[in-house]
Enzyme design. Structure first.
Site, mmCIF file in Angstrom:
data_model
loop_
_atom_site.group_PDB
_atom_site.id
_atom_site.type_symbol
_atom_site.label_atom_id
_atom_site.label_comp_id
_atom_site.label_asym_id
_atom_site.label_seq_id
_atom_site.Cartn_x
_atom_site.Cartn_y
_atom_site.Cartn_z
ATOM 1 N N HIS A 22 -26.411 -33.522 11.621
ATOM 2 C CA HIS A 22 -26.607 -34.970 12.505
ATOM 3 C C HIS A 22 -27.629 -34.691 13.589
ATOM 4 C CE1 HIS A 22 -23.655 -36.924 10.256
ATOM 5 N NE2 HIS A 22 -24.168 -38.135 10.708
ATOM 6 N N LYS A 59 -13.152 -39.672 8.185
ATOM 7 C CA LYS A 59 -11.847 -40.140 8.666
ATOM 8 C C LYS A 59 -11.603 -40.414 9.946
ATOM 9 C CE LYS A 59 -10.107 -35.196 9.485
ATOM 10 N NZ LYS A 59 -9.406 -34.773 10.568
#
Lengths: 273, 175
Positions: free
Chosen positions: B36, B101
């Site tokens: 990222h 999650k």
């Protein structure tokens, strides 16, 4: 003096890497099964079923229970009547590294926490202790960082009410919320120094969760489960499987408390040499 | 149970509601922390991105090493909130769906709503189970960072729960 060779230690450490990562602890498995049976919320029950299925697949297919095979934390209890031929810490590091490579676990360890860069398999974090006797006990706790990131420590006033301590522990679980793979096992360290309370909290995770626990452990578990966070944080009666507290004497001026949360995949394995 | 495929049907994505369970088949890309960071740096510098973000699905995952004779090792989701700082820009650049999650920040929720994206969660801590839904793996970029590389995964009936829908509805409530 009883002699134990570094080679024997290395082999044992490699085997611990396999056992800890492929075979979920029987006490944890039993607690998960109990949670599955007693859980009333449908979604929570389905999630607990997936967690149990996952453990079965990992064991059968020799796959890591979780892709985060953790920072390998090793507790070495070395009997004072043991003579080690070779380098104890090098043997543990080499053994765990070999095990992690052989069993295709994850290379999650960075040599430099600031430079980051390419990750590898070692070193472990070794806590060595001198104990009585002529044996060595090695315990490997692969600690995933999803839950390690939720650790908390606080230096309370020595006059703090025990209710403040309880609330701090429950708040730590609430702040982990759905992020760190509930249902959790909550390790708590109370006493010692700031650093030692954190170590105690981690050591608390090594205790079996099959027993009922102390009055305080049971009270905290009940209150944590009342939060309703539930498996995966999607609601349910099982936010934690157990709370385990380790204590140590401390100073008149302080009350250190640490919380070390484990995800539902609480993994560890031990061997006595 | 509803099924979705890639390329994503954007109308179908908009119709999904937080809490809904479904099965995804098609192409997803793994990307976690360092991937990222690198992608966002590349966007800011205007350099080439290793994946086409338009309507892409990113899975926050760093698998174990691949055991011999298997397609992939254990490959469950990692904590999504660590990607929060990077996510809004990726959504601007066309990213449509994320799988991970745990909770997301308010900024991410707003960006998901604005760009009609979606955030899914999948069985957390169940990497061995989820490996069974992966049919093909190819390393696409950042191979130098091992488990943090971007992998292209072909998945079949990968189990998902909608956590934040395109209208900003959240499975975790209003917090």
């Amino acid at each position: 003096m009883r002699r134990i060779s570094a080679l024997e230690i290395k082999k044992a450490a490699a085997e611990l890497a396999r056992r800890a990562n492929f075979l979920l602890r029987r006490d944890v498995l039993a607690a998960l099964y109990r949670a599955y049976v007693t859980e009333k919320t449908k979604r929570a029950k389905n999630i607990l079923k997936a967690i149990l299925d996952n453990a079965a697949i990992a064991e059968k297919e020799k796959l890591a229970i979780c892709q985060d095979t953790g920072m390998p934390v090793v507790f070495a209890q070395v009997g004072q009547e043991v003579s080690i031929s070779g380098d104890l810490k090098a043997a543990i590091n080499k053994g765990v590294e070999e095990g992690y490579k052989k069993y295709c676990l994850r290379n999650s360890i960075l040599g430099d926490p600031l430079a980051r860069g390419k990750s590898g398999f070692s070193p472990c974090l070794i806590h060595a202790d001198i104990v009585k006797g002529n044996k060595i006990k090695l315990t490997l706790l692969p600690k995933g960082f999803g839950c390690e990131n939720k650790s908390q420590s606080k230096m309370f006033r020595p006059t703090a009410d025990i209710e403040e301590v309880k609330e701090f522990i429950i708040k730590a679980v609430k702040s982990a919320g759905p992020d760190a793979c509930p249902p959790y096992v909550v390790g708590v360290g109370i006493g010692g120094t700031a650093d030692y309370s954190a170590l105690l909290a981690k050591k608390a995770l090594l205790r079996k969760i099959s027993g009922k626990g102390s009055v305080l452990e049971r009270e905290l578990l009940k209150r944590i489960n009342k939060t309703g966070i539930g498996p995966m944080g999607l609601g349910g009666a099982n936010t934690a499987l157990a709370v385990r507290i380790e204590k140590y004497p401390t100073h008149i001026a302080g009350l250190p408390v640490s919380v070390n949360i484990s995800c539902h995949a609480l993994r560890s394995a031990s061997v006595v040499l | 149970m509803r099924k979705i495929n890639t390329p994503l049907d954007l109308n179908k994505i908009k119709s999904l509601k937080a809490g809904e369970e479904l099965l995804l088949s098609g192409t997803i890309y793994t990307a976690r922390d360092q991937a990222h960071k690198r992608m966002v740096e590349a966007i800011k510098k205007g350099t080439h991105l290793p994946v086409e973000l338009k309507n892409a699905v990113i899975y926050y995952c760093g698998p174990t090493q691949r055991p011999k004779g298997r397609i992939i090792g254990s490959c469950g989701p990692t904590t999504s909130s660590r990607m929060d700082a990077f996510t809004p820009l990726l959504l601007v650049k066309g990213l449509k769906a994320m799988i991970g999650k745990g909770k997301r920040s308010q900024e991410v929720k707003n960006a998901i709503k604005k760009h009609k994206g979606i955030y899914f969660v999948t069985y957390a801590g169940c990497g061995a189970l989820l490996a069974g839904y992966v049919k093909k793996v190819q390393t696409v970029a950042y191979g130098d960072i091992g488990p943090e590389a971007i992998l292209k995964l072909e998945v079949k009936d990968f189990p998902l729960i909608v956590a934040i829908d395109a209208n900003g509805g959240s499975i975790y409530g209003k917090d």
